[in-house]
Motif scaffolding. Structure first.
Motif, mmCIF file in Angstrom:
data_model
loop_
_atom_site.group_PDB
_atom_site.id
_atom_site.type_symbol
_atom_site.label_atom_id
_atom_site.label_comp_id
_atom_site.label_asym_id
_atom_site.label_seq_id
_atom_site.Cartn_x
_atom_site.Cartn_y
_atom_site.Cartn_z
ATOM 1 N N LEU A 1 10.755 38.077 57.706
ATOM 2 C CA LEU A 1 12.147 37.634 57.714
ATOM 3 C C LEU A 1 12.435 36.607 56.633
ATOM 4 C CD1 LEU A 1 12.250 36.911 61.511
ATOM 5 C CD2 LEU A 1 13.793 38.516 60.404
ATOM 6 N N GLU A 2 11.371 36.006 56.075
ATOM 7 C CA GLU A 2 11.484 34.777 55.305
ATOM 8 C C GLU A 2 12.171 34.930 53.955
ATOM 9 O OE1 GLU A 2 8.079 37.034 55.459
ATOM 10 O OE2 GLU A 2 8.402 35.924 53.610
ATOM 11 N N SER A 3 12.840 36.008 53.730
ATOM 12 C CA SER A 3 13.472 36.147 52.425
ATOM 13 C C SER A 3 14.485 37.273 52.448
ATOM 14 C CB SER A 3 12.409 36.427 51.373
ATOM 15 O OG SER A 3 11.446 37.300 51.892
ATOM 16 N N ARG A 4 15.378 37.218 51.494
ATOM 17 C CA ARG A 4 16.417 38.228 51.453
ATOM 18 C C ARG A 4 16.055 39.389 50.540
ATOM 19 N NH1 ARG A 4 20.659 34.530 49.415
ATOM 20 N NH2 ARG A 4 18.717 33.827 48.492
ATOM 21 N N VAL B 1 8.825 35.592 49.458
ATOM 22 C CA VAL B 1 8.429 34.299 48.911
ATOM 23 C C VAL B 1 6.941 34.105 49.201
ATOM 24 C CG1 VAL B 1 8.853 31.823 49.009
ATOM 25 C CG2 VAL B 1 10.741 33.418 49.359
ATOM 26 N N PHE B 2 6.475 34.695 50.296
ATOM 27 C CA PHE B 2 5.084 34.585 50.714
ATOM 28 C C PHE B 2 4.429 35.961 50.648
ATOM 29 C CE2 PHE B 2 6.478 30.581 51.803
ATOM 30 C CZ PHE B 2 5.577 29.829 52.534
ATOM 31 N N ARG C 1 14.284 47.442 56.583
ATOM 32 C CA ARG C 1 15.339 46.447 56.579
ATOM 33 C C ARG C 1 16.718 47.102 56.549
ATOM 34 N NH1 ARG C 1 13.772 41.189 55.459
ATOM 35 N NH2 ARG C 1 15.555 39.889 54.955
ATOM 36 N N LEU D 1 18.887 39.893 65.566
ATOM 37 C CA LEU D 1 18.370 39.620 64.233
ATOM 38 C C LEU D 1 18.559 38.143 63.886
ATOM 39 C CD1 LEU D 1 17.145 41.501 62.200
ATOM 40 C CD2 LEU D 1 19.405 41.870 61.225
ATOM 41 N N TRP D 2 19.715 37.646 64.181
ATOM 42 C CA TRP D 2 20.021 36.241 63.910
ATOM 43 C C TRP D 2 19.118 35.347 64.744
ATOM 44 C CZ3 TRP D 2 24.299 32.753 66.117
ATOM 45 C CH2 TRP D 2 24.358 31.567 65.373
ATOM 46 N N THR E 1 15.567 35.216 63.467
ATOM 47 C CA THR E 1 15.525 34.431 62.231
ATOM 48 C C THR E 1 15.618 32.943 62.540
ATOM 49 O OG1 THR E 1 16.634 36.272 61.130
ATOM 50 C CG2 THR E 1 16.521 34.197 59.936
ATOM 51 N N THR E 2 16.476 32.589 63.475
ATOM 52 C CA THR E 2 16.635 31.182 63.838
ATOM 53 C C THR E 2 15.368 30.645 64.496
ATOM 54 O OG1 THR E 2 18.995 31.562 64.135
ATOM 55 C CG2 THR E 2 18.102 29.541 65.057
ATOM 56 N N CYS E 3 14.748 31.473 65.327
ATOM 57 C CA CYS E 3 13.452 31.120 65.923
ATOM 58 C C CYS E 3 12.451 30.778 64.847
ATOM 59 C CB CYS E 3 12.884 32.306 66.707
ATOM 60 S SG CYS E 3 13.296 32.308 68.415
ATOM 61 N N GLU E 4 12.406 31.630 63.845
ATOM 62 C CA GLU E 4 11.477 31.438 62.744
ATOM 63 C C GLU E 4 11.805 30.142 62.009
ATOM 64 O OE1 GLU E 4 8.890 33.031 62.251
ATOM 65 O OE2 GLU E 4 8.309 32.751 60.166
ATOM 66 N N LEU E 5 13.064 29.898 61.823
ATOM 67 C CA LEU E 5 13.512 28.669 61.159
ATOM 68 C C LEU E 5 13.047 27.447 61.939
ATOM 69 C CD1 LEU E 5 15.133 27.410 58.876
ATOM 70 C CD2 LEU E 5 17.216 27.821 60.170
#
Lengths: 225, 225
Positions: free
Chosen positions: B88-91, B95-96, B111, B128-129, B132-136
DNA sequence: CGACCATTTGATATGGATCAAGCGATGTGG
DNA sequence: CCACATCGCTTGATCCATATCAAATGGTCG
């Protein structure tokens, strides 16, 4: 730290203030349904553990989010400048606190309003996901920065700030050395010494403590790895 | 590091494998539209800078995401265990990088499929949101951890791992000391010494290097601030 | 001018890194 | 089945980047 503006104008769902002035190009639709708010400098916007009922968009000024550990250490999560959205970092209750750094104008947007709207309008839902992912990417970068040396962290920070004030190599820092230190996981003394050292190697100039001119981005970038 | 499984079974939009076994309670709808994949240990799942076309959900095994700096330092962004979603870490581009730690089964979800579905089904969009927020939130916690002392970081890590293997105080660590070190921003020696020290204070027991018994969560929690 | 606060600069201390062995488990070939 | 190479981990000795403690400087506001 010092709360100078504890009484928030609580926006209600029925509020129909339209916020018109388009700040930058960024997240378009969101701020149109928000309520403008004004804060004096060093005012608390929300506290850790409070329910996260609003998202905020910065119109003018600057904001820091942070967390204080039991023994008083403070980690700053991010600095938000005009055009930036914050308050996304949690679902139910805030993990970080948020304060203004300077006198600021924000737009507050009720979470439930967005969620409702997002359920109807997929463009809003997508926008919301987009902004959250952006934030996630930013935090990941910040995370990586924290394993670097002091000089790399400071150089990276200055480049980051410069990227956010496009068109010039001169950066006005709204935040104190202590804020920078707590953002980078360093002490104020180390930040200061590192700045002085970067100046002595002609990578930057320091006309004043809050004003930095990037004179050699290549050198800074190399430090940034 | 060593790619033992470079040939990914590329899932296509037309693929109709349904993945049925519900791993935990978590994110329900997502994995039903994914394609199961199997990886040997230490296989690359995706590399930094590659386009982020898929999300993944771990079925069995363990995954690490990481970034390598110019001089070889490695920062591990996260460990993902069965039930966890990553990627999820990128659009646009990652990045990783992501690698399996042990032999693993994942479900890959395109995706674009999710985005399309999310545009139609607001429940998917919200999910989905949410993920992502969990990950944040998780990354924010990780960020805060990196300003703590070595002992606090290790204690926090063990508690975090224990929370993810509920119902027992015994934690099986799928990852090496080097992985833990790179996750916590420490060296392997410091991690090892800290573990030994925690053992000597009876906060934990170490039946073997990959098995930790939390004997005193209060002590560990205190260290965690 | 004087008080106050942010910042810089200097001197010293220290937690964790680095360098260097040693040790135990696992696997391999003879 | 055992000698031995390998690998992951632990333990020890030393070093260094950054923290800590302390003081001087400079800018701002009444």
């Amino acid at each position: 730290m010092i709360v100078q503006n504890a009484s928030h104008p609580i926006p209600t769902p029925g509020n129909i203030y339209g916020y018109i002035t388009a700040p930058t190009e960024a997240p378009g639709s969101l701020e149109t349904m928000g309520v403008p708010m004004t804060f004096k400098r060093n005012s608390e916007i929300y506290g850790e553990k409070e329910p996260s009922d609003y998202l905020y968009k910065v119109t003018t000024g600057a904001v820091r989010t942070y967390r204080i550990l039991a023994d008083g250490r403070r980690q700053i999560g991010a600095f938000y400048l005009p055009g930036d959205v914050f308050g996304l970092e949690s679902r139910k209750t805030h993990v970080f606190s948020a304060e203004t750094i300077t006198d600021s104008k924000l737009v507050a947007i009720k979470r439930s309003t967005i969620v409702t709207l997002a359920a109807r309008d997929s463009a809003v839902a997508r926008e919301l996901w987009n902004v959250t992912t952006c934030e996630l990417e930013r935090v990941q970068q910040h995370l990586v920065a924290l394993i670097k040396s002091a000089e790399e962290r400071v150089a990276g920070f200055l480049l980051e700030m410069a990227k956010r004030t496009p068109g010039t190599n001169q950066v006005q820092l709204p935040m104190s050395r202590q804020d920078i230190a707590d953002y980078l996981g360093l002490t104020i003394e180390t930040v200061s010494r590192t700045m002085t050292h970067l100046e002595s190697t002609a990578a930057i100039a320091l006309p004043s403590s809050r004003c930095v001119v990037l004179r050699n981005k290549v050198t800074l970038g190399r430090l940034n790895s």
